[in-house]
Design an enzyme around this catalytic site. Structure first.
Site, PDB file in Angstrom:
ATOM      1  N   GLY A  55       6.272   8.387 -12.955  1.00  0.00           N
ATOM      2  CA  GLY A  55       5.228   9.524 -12.077  1.00  0.00           C
ATOM      3  C   GLY A  55       5.039  10.445 -13.149  1.00  0.00           C
TER       4      GLY A  55
ATOM      5  N   GLU B 158      18.289  13.376  -4.499  1.00  0.00           N
ATOM      6  CA  GLU B 158      18.340  11.834  -3.893  1.00  0.00           C
ATOM      7  C   GLU B 158      18.825  10.536  -4.362  1.00  0.00           C
ATOM      8  OE1 GLU B 158      14.541  11.573  -1.451  1.00  0.00           O
ATOM      9  OE2 GLU B 158      14.711  13.027  -0.078  1.00  0.00           O
TER      10      GLU B 158
ATOM     11  N   HIS C 294      13.313  13.526  -5.212  1.00  0.00           N
ATOM     12  CA  HIS C 294      13.396  12.277  -5.821  1.00  0.00           C
ATOM     13  C   HIS C 294      15.452  11.558  -6.804  1.00  0.00           C
ATOM     14  CE1 HIS C 294       9.162  10.106  -4.705  1.00  0.00           C
ATOM     15  NE2 HIS C 294      10.187  10.514  -3.454  1.00  0.00           N
ATOM     16  N   LYS C 295      14.492  12.696  -7.398  1.00  0.00           N
ATOM     17  CA  LYS C 295      15.905  12.689  -7.976  1.00  0.00           C
ATOM     18  C   LYS C 295      16.749  12.906  -7.497  1.00  0.00           C
ATOM     19  CE  LYS C 295      15.367  13.917 -12.745  1.00  0.00           C
ATOM     20  NZ  LYS C 295      14.477  15.143 -13.737  1.00  0.00           N
TER      21      LYS C 295
ATOM     22  N   GLY D 294       0.868  -1.428  -0.266  1.00  0.00           N
ATOM     23  CA  GLY D 294       0.056  -0.105  -0.027  1.00  0.00           C
ATOM     24  C   GLY D 294       0.500   0.954   0.164  1.00  0.00           C
TER      25      GLY D 294
ATOM     26  N   ALA E  74      11.090   6.459 -13.448  1.00  0.00           N
ATOM     27  CA  ALA E  74      10.576   6.619 -12.827  1.00  0.00           C
ATOM     28  C   ALA E  74       9.345   6.591 -14.327  1.00  0.00           C
ATOM     29  CB  ALA E  74      11.398   7.208 -12.330  1.00  0.00           C
TER      30      ALA E  74
ATOM     31  N   GLU F 153      13.130   9.267 -16.972  1.00  0.00           N
ATOM     32  CA  GLU F 153      11.517   8.732 -16.858  1.00  0.00           C
ATOM     33  C   GLU F 153      10.694   8.768 -18.075  1.00  0.00           C
ATOM     34  OE1 GLU F 153      10.740  13.126 -14.855  1.00  0.00           O
ATOM     35  OE2 GLU F 153      12.682  13.072 -14.797  1.00  0.00           O
TER      36      GLU F 153
END
Length: 194
Positions: free
Chosen positions: A56, A73, A70-71, A30, A54, A83
């Protein structure tokens, strides 16, 4: 001292030289379950380089900021981010000899549905690409079938398509893990031959 969760993580080891569907891992859970962290740890246990595929899309400022964070990190942790919102099978083929983390399947499915695309062709292409890869693939998906029945027809279709996608992937990959509250539960752990 190794915790029970650590022991379960170590029991689902990937092998850099075992690709194909049998060398792949499907991680379900979840929202905020710890599934992405588990998937990242599975890949980073292998020597680099590694690809973070990725799916998203930034539809608002908050998502744009989240993707940018996020990129950053991932870059500092040695990931190469690719992407791709729709053609994930193509990326898997282009990087067939490099470990890939595809995060996430349900965002990818959302992208297909929102763009009015059919799901069967891209799903078949994804499954075919797994079989021809020479490096491991880890895929993350949200288990959305445990909640209430969605109110809208699109929501119900999304829930059904996600469940069917996860079933098809689970049937062909060698390893499947369900993560809840940060705890991995190993559902399938078949060895892939080198």
């Amino acid at each position: 001292m190794e915790t029970g969760a650590d022991a379960r993580m170590h029991s689902v080891r990937l092998n850099l030289h075992n690709g194909g569907a049998a060398g792949s891992l499907l991680v379900l859970g979840g929202a905020r379950s710890g599934k992405s962290r588990f998937a990242e740890n599975a890949i980073t246990a292998l020597p680099g380089p590694r690809i973070y595929l990725a799916t998203g899309r930034a539809f608002d400022d908050e998502m744009h900021d989240r993707i940018a964070r996020h990129k950053r990190e991932r870059a500092s942790a040695g990931w190469q981010t690719v992407e791709e919102a729709l053609n994930v099978a193509d990326v898997l083929q282009q990087h067939a000899s490099t470990p890939v983390l595809l995060d996430c399947l349900t965002l990818w499915l959302t992208n297909l549905l929102l763009d009015g695309r059919e799901v069967e062709g891209p799903t078949t292409a994804l499954l075919a690409s797994l079989h021809t890869r020479t490096a491991p693939t880890v895929m993350v998906g949200n288990e959305v079938g445990l909640g209430i029945v969605p109110q809208s027809p699109l929501g119900r279709r999304f829930r059904d398509e996600a469940g069917l996608l996860h079933q098809r992937l689970a049937a062909c990959v060698g390893k499947v893990v369900f993560v809840a509250a940060g705890l991995p539960m190993v559902l399938k752990n078949e060895s892939a031959s080198a």
